[in-house]
Design a protein around this motif. Structure first.
Motif, PDB file in Angstrom:
ATOM      1  N   ALA A 191      -8.265   9.602  -4.538  1.00 42.87           N
ATOM      2  CA  ALA A 191      -8.474  10.074  -5.568  1.00 42.87           C
ATOM      3  C   ALA A 191      -7.926  11.908  -5.244  1.00 42.87           C
ATOM      4  N   ALA A 192      -8.991  12.543  -3.399  1.00 41.93           N
ATOM      5  CA  ALA A 192      -9.079  13.003  -3.231  1.00 41.93           C
ATOM      6  C   ALA A 192      -7.686  13.577  -2.627  1.00 41.93           C
ATOM      7  N   LEU A 193      -6.672  13.074  -2.145  1.00 39.22           N
ATOM      8  CA  LEU A 193      -5.263  13.371  -1.692  1.00 39.22           C
ATOM      9  C   LEU A 193      -4.565  13.889  -3.289  1.00 39.22           C
ATOM     10  N   GLU A 194      -4.479  12.469  -3.978  1.00 42.08           N
ATOM     11  CA  GLU A 194      -3.568  13.316  -5.436  1.00 42.08           C
ATOM     12  C   GLU A 194      -4.186  14.279  -5.790  1.00 42.08           C
ATOM     13  N   ILE A 195      -5.751  14.150  -5.979  1.00 40.04           N
ATOM     14  CA  ILE A 195      -6.164  16.489  -6.344  1.00 40.04           C
ATOM     15  C   ILE A 195      -5.748  16.973  -5.852  1.00 40.04           C
ATOM     16  N   ALA A 196      -5.858  16.782  -4.252  1.00 43.79           N
ATOM     17  CA  ALA A 196      -5.357  18.016  -3.397  1.00 43.79           C
ATOM     18  C   ALA A 196      -3.669  18.196  -3.257  1.00 43.79           C
ATOM     19  N   TYR A 197      -2.509  17.271  -3.550  1.00 43.40           N
ATOM     20  CA  TYR A 197      -1.191  17.021  -4.022  1.00 43.40           C
ATOM     21  C   TYR A 197      -0.830  18.316  -5.095  1.00 43.40           C
ATOM     22  N   THR A 198      -1.586  18.460  -6.014  1.00 42.94           N
ATOM     23  CA  THR A 198      -1.142  19.455  -7.056  1.00 42.94           C
ATOM     24  C   THR A 198      -1.260  20.401  -6.328  1.00 42.94           C
ATOM     25  N   SER A 199      -1.385  20.684  -5.183  1.00 46.66           N
ATOM     26  CA  SER A 199      -1.185  22.720  -4.701  1.00 46.66           C
ATOM     27  C   SER A 199       0.383  22.534  -4.156  1.00 46.66           C
ATOM     28  N   LEU A 200       0.633  21.072  -3.871  1.00 42.39           N
ATOM     29  CA  LEU A 200       2.117  21.354  -3.141  1.00 42.39           C
ATOM     30  C   LEU A 200       3.181  20.627  -4.027  1.00 42.39           C
ATOM     31  N   GLY A 201       2.500  20.334  -5.231  1.00 39.76           N
ATOM     32  CA  GLY A 201       3.680  20.197  -7.115  1.00 39.76           C
ATOM     33  C   GLY A 201       3.821  18.892  -6.359  1.00 39.76           C
ATOM     34  N   ARG A 202       3.746  18.147  -5.553  1.00 37.26           N
ATOM     35  CA  ARG A 202       3.799  16.534  -5.447  1.00 37.26           C
ATOM     36  C   ARG A 202       3.556  15.773  -6.923  1.00 37.26           C
ATOM     37  N   PHE A 203       2.168  16.448  -7.004  1.00 35.13           N
ATOM     38  CA  PHE A 203       1.456  16.274  -8.660  1.00 35.13           C
ATOM     39  C   PHE A 203       1.695  16.839  -9.476  1.00 35.13           C
ATOM     40  N   ASP A 204       2.406  17.402 -10.675  1.00 38.96           N
ATOM     41  CA  ASP A 204       1.473  18.240 -11.674  1.00 38.96           C
ATOM     42  C   ASP A 204       0.686  18.537 -12.494  1.00 38.96           C
ATOM     43  N   ALA A 205      -0.137  17.114 -11.868  1.00 37.03           N
ATOM     44  CA  ALA A 205      -1.713  17.736 -12.308  1.00 37.03           C
ATOM     45  C   ALA A 205      -2.070  15.804 -12.840  1.00 37.03           C
ATOM     46  N   PHE A 206      -3.209  15.668 -12.220  1.00 37.54           N
ATOM     47  CA  PHE A 206      -4.227  15.022 -12.270  1.00 37.54           C
ATOM     48  C   PHE A 206      -5.295  14.866 -12.645  1.00 37.54           C
TER      49      PHE A 206
END
Length: 265
Positions: A191-206
């Motif tokens: 979860a920590a990584l996926e929330i942080a990945y929003t800052s890169l646009g790798r995920f649009d939301a979590f």
């Protein structure tokens, strides 16, 4: 005494690097790592506890009066206004199964307010980090808020409950509501990584509600996502993480749209 929040940030980043080096070494031993069960599908290995000890020792050597809240060691209270919140291996099950998606997650609160977040993926040598009011960085590169995508182009991440840990019915209802509207949903397991990945646009939301996430799972990611310009609340719109039992991180132009979809389940 803590003289500089910047000094603390640099120490936290160094602690994440050192813990990550240990995890990188351990990952090469996948399939041969001793672990014990501490709960339903919840495992702790030598590397969880050793990585947490590295973080504590690194930060405590520079700031001996600081308090800690660690996933493995619990709360070590002091009179300090600062508390370091540690998930030394977010994605333990991935790590133990040889799935290359896990992270070291460290956050800091001052007077209960989140002020620092560091999430390090040691296999990629990618560190996402942020401090309150100073923006977000990937290693040494400052990031800007990703452009919002329309809902039907979004790749969204979530955490799903497993065994008896969480609310499977709510999770399945939310999946059913969102799946027809987005381009994809992923549950990679950190979860920590996926929330942080929003800052890169790798995920649009979590988002997460069905899964039972602890504060150390999300604290660092919250700082990073917010400093990247994302809106992060629970599914009632509450902004104070101390009151949460759910989470949604999304671009401010899309947050209300996603919130309406998920909160109705």
């Amino acid at each position: 005494m803590l003289d500089s929040s910047n000094d603390l940030l640099e120490t936290v980043k160094q602690a994440a690097y050192e813990a990550g080096a240990l995890l990188r070494e351990g990952y090469l031993l996948k399939g041969r790592i001793a672990f014990e069960q501490k709960g339903a599908s919840d495992f702790v290995s030598y590397y969880d506890t050793a990585a947490e000890n590295i973080v504590i020792d690194c930060i405590n050597s520079a700031f001996p009066d600081i308090a800690f809240l660690g996933e493995e060691s619990g709360l070590t209270p002091t009179d300090s206004d600062y508390t370091v919140i540690i998930d030394p291996l977010d994605g333990t099950s991935n790590f133990l199964h040889g799935v290359p998606h896990f992270s070291v997650s460290i956050a800091v609160t001052k007077g209960g307010e989140l002020i620092i977040g560091v999430v390090y993926q040691p296999l990629l040598d990618e560190m996402l980090w942020a401090s309150l009011g100073s923006g977000v960085f990937l290693n040494d590169t400052p990031l800007t808020t990703p452009e919002p995508r329309p809902l039907n182009e979004m790749l969204v991440s979530t955490c799903l409950p497993y065994h008896a840990k969480g609310d499977c019915t709510t999770a399945m209802n939310q999946l059913a509501a969102l799946m027809p509207q987005v381009a994809g949903i992923r549950s990679p397991g950190s979860a920590a990584l996926e929330i942080a990945y929003t800052s890169l646009g790798r995920f649009d939301a979590f988002w997460s509600q069905g899964a039972a996430l602890d504060f150390w799972d999300i604290a660092a990611g919250i700082v990073i996502a917010r400093e990247a310009g994302y809106t992060v609340t629970d599914l009632t719109g509450e902004q104070n993480p101390a009151q949460w039992n759910s989470l949604l991180a999304a671009h401010p132009e899309k947050h209300s749209q996603l919130l309406a979809c998920l909160a109705s389940c």
